[in-house]
Design a protein around this motif. Structure first.
Motif, short mmCIF file in Angstrom:
data_model
loop_
_atom_site.label_atom_id
_atom_site.label_comp_id
_atom_site.label_asym_id
_atom_site.label_seq_id
_atom_site.Cartn_x
_atom_site.Cartn_y
_atom_site.Cartn_z
N LEU A 124 0.83 -1.21 0.00
CA LEU A 124 0.00 0.00 0.00
C LEU A 124 0.87 1.26 0.00
O LEU A 124 0.59 2.21 -0.74
N VAL A 125 1.91 1.27 0.82
CA VAL A 125 2.81 2.42 0.85
C VAL A 125 3.48 2.60 -0.50
O VAL A 125 3.56 3.72 -1.03
N ALA A 126 3.98 1.51 -1.08
CA ALA A 126 4.63 1.58 -2.38
C ALA A 126 3.67 2.09 -3.46
O ALA A 126 4.02 2.91 -4.32
N HIS A 127 2.42 1.61 -3.41
CA HIS A 127 1.43 2.01 -4.41
C HIS A 127 1.08 3.49 -4.25
O HIS A 127 0.94 4.22 -5.25
N ALA A 128 0.91 3.93 -3.01
CA ALA A 128 0.62 5.35 -2.78
C ALA A 128 1.77 6.22 -3.26
O ALA A 128 1.55 7.27 -3.90
N GLU A 181 -7.68 1.90 7.84
CA GLU A 181 -9.07 2.01 7.38
C GLU A 181 -9.25 1.25 6.06
O GLU A 181 -10.26 0.55 5.88
N ILE A 182 -8.30 1.36 5.15
CA ILE A 182 -8.39 0.67 3.86
C ILE A 182 -8.36 -0.84 4.05
O ILE A 182 -9.14 -1.58 3.43
N ALA A 235 -7.88 -6.25 -3.12
CA ALA A 235 -8.98 -5.31 -2.87
C ALA A 235 -8.49 -4.07 -2.15
O ALA A 235 -8.98 -2.95 -2.40
N ALA A 236 -7.51 -4.23 -1.24
CA ALA A 236 -6.97 -3.06 -0.54
C ALA A 236 -6.27 -2.11 -1.51
O ALA A 236 -6.44 -0.89 -1.42
N LEU A 237 -5.51 -2.66 -2.45
CA LEU A 237 -4.82 -1.80 -3.43
C LEU A 237 -5.82 -1.09 -4.34
O LEU A 237 -5.66 0.11 -4.64
N THR A 238 -6.84 -1.79 -4.79
CA THR A 238 -7.83 -1.15 -5.65
C THR A 238 -8.65 -0.11 -4.90
O THR A 238 -9.01 0.93 -5.46
N LEU A 239 -8.94 -0.36 -3.62
CA LEU A 239 -9.64 0.64 -2.81
C LEU A 239 -8.76 1.88 -2.62
O LEU A 239 -9.25 3.01 -2.67
#
Length: 458
Positions: free
Chosen positions: A398-402, A416-417, A443-447
């Motif tokens: 998630l950090v890398a994607h953000a 929360e995600i 699903a977490a990455l797409t959210l």
């Protein structure tokens, strides 16, 4: 719960830290003598009366180094975040006599300058529910199954990870020569500092007191977590964090308990490792250890309070195993408000009977019969200790994607995600206190993408 003989941990109130106290790093690495006085007043008098005298040091070093601010004492180099979180004000105190330590702790708690004080309790791990199976023939289908349940392969196709995003593994260290972990680890370090031959029913073995920087695993617990996070994928599925970095910190040494080798570390050892790795700039920390609230004295502070506050203030995502008691109870650090507490499910997406429950548990991840790295070869392990690294890996992705979208991700939003994207348990029976559901990494990455898109469009 055992404690380190003759040792206590004391946090002074804001503004009460003396300049003359050396840090643990200065004492261990530079040979600086521990201070024989703290305040020259009531604290010192109580230490002399109950403990027969004492030596003290600051548990943590300042984020700003001596080279960055030459000539400034270490106690004055702490910034506002370190002071307000409390890490700047934590002292480790060693007394001459152990017999009166309980009465000393009670007396010190009444002193105005003291925020809180407790014995240096000992935390034990592995936090596993069953004895691990060492070096069996690996079952490839069984090894892939929990990864598939979390849609981890799809997540890694969407986000491969970024080497600049680093996970801190605070545990028993890693088996650096393991084929699945070789060349995957960043330089780590060791904060274990236990001198007593026995601690309660624990008998220390191996490297528990030498002053080195080698995070070599002597238990296997940390190596198992490391394999889940960052394995090469030669003989087992690759690590869930993809290309993200991993820094191991050995905060738990080795001990024998009932003929079984377990990890053991003083709470001060753990917190010292946590503070240092936060200052090294990790974005995620995995904590597969815990101390049950029921084992503490009523007036004891909750373990790891200052360092958890410090990590959150620095924007670090904290992930912890909920525990393996199968009961409704609070383990720390998982029970701290800002920590992502992880329970365990089996292959049918039902909570494991051993998974500790409570309102603080956020979600679950696979934690039954997980194939990963042993000290040598592979091992099949069970416990919330091994569910937590799957969530820590998801946090790193998630950090890398953000960051790939030039978007900041704070601990609250990440939590929360993960909760909002969790897939339902397979059964509504016996899921109370197990969180929102089961980790779904894709699903977490797409959210996260949807949240960023909505923010950019607003």
């Amino acid at each position: 719960m055992p404690r380190v003989p003759r040792r206590l941990v004391l946090t002074l109130r804001l503004g009460e830290l003396p300049d003359h106290l050396p840090s643990l790093r200065e004492v261990r690495r530079e040979g600086v003598a521990m201070a024989t006085r703290i305040d020259g007043g009531p604290i010192d008098r109580l230490l002399s009366h109950h403990g027969g005298g004492a030596r003290a040091l600051r548990l943590h070093s300042a984020r700003v180094t001596r080279l960055q601010r030459p000539g400034v004492p270490g106690a004055r180099r702490f910034d506002d975040v370190e002071q307000l979180s409390g890490v700047a004000r934590v002292l480790r105190v060693e007394v001459a006599h152990d017999e009166a330590l309980p009465s000393l702790v009670k007396a010190l708690a009444q002193v105005t300058q003291v925020e809180h004080v407790a014995p240096d309790w000992v935390c034990t791990t592995p936090f596993d529910a069953r004895r691990a199976v060492s070096s069996p023939p690996l079952d490839p289908a069984a090894a892939r199954r929990p990864r598939a349940l979390m849609r981890l392969p799809q997540a890694l196709a969407l986000q491969r990870g970024d080497p600049s995003v680093v996970i801190g593994l605070v545990d028993t260290g890693v088996a650096k020569g393991h084929a699945e972990l070789a060349r995957r680890m960043r330089r780590g370090f060791d904060t274990v500092d236990l001198d007593a031959a026995t601690l309660g029913d624990l008998t220390l073995v191996g490297d528990n007191a030498s002053r080195d920087e080698d995070p070599d695993d002597e238990v296997g617990h940390g190596s198992a977590c490391a394999g889940i996070l960052r394995a090469n994928g030669n003989g087992m599925p690759g690590g869930g964090a993809g290309l993200c970095g991993l820094t191991p910190v050995r905060v738990l040494g080795a001990a024998l308990q009932g003929g079984r080798r377990v990890g053991v570390g003083a709470l001060a050892n753990i917190d010292a490792g946590m503070k240092r790795i936060i200052d090294l700039g990790v974005q995620v920390i995995n904590m597969s250890f815990g101390t049950p609230e029921s084992s503490l004295n009523a007036d004891d502070p909750r373990p790891h309070t200052e360092v958890v506050r410090y990590a959150i203030a620095r924007g670090v995502l904290l992930v912890a195993a909920s525990g393996n008691s199968g009961a409704v109870e609070r383990y720390y650090p998982a029970a701290h408000d800002d920590v992502i507490a992880v329970g365990a499910v089996d292959d049918t997406l039902r909570p494991c009977s051993f998974s500790t429950r409570g309102e603080h548990v956020d979600l679950c991840a696979p934690g039954l019969d997980i194939w990963t790295c042993g000290l040598q070869g592979y091992t099949c392990v069970s416990g919330t200790s091994f569910a937590a690294p799957f969530v820590a890996a998801a946090c790193a992705l998630l950090v890398a994607h953000a960051e790939s979208r030039a978007w900041p991700l704070d601990p609250h939003t990440a939590r929360e995600i993960l909760v909002d994207s969790a897939r339902p348990f397979d059964s509504t029976r016996d899921t109370e206190g197990c969180g929102a559901g089961v980790l779904d990494v894709h699903a977490a990455l797409t959210l996260l993408d949807r949240r960023i898109d909505a923010a950019l469009d607003s």
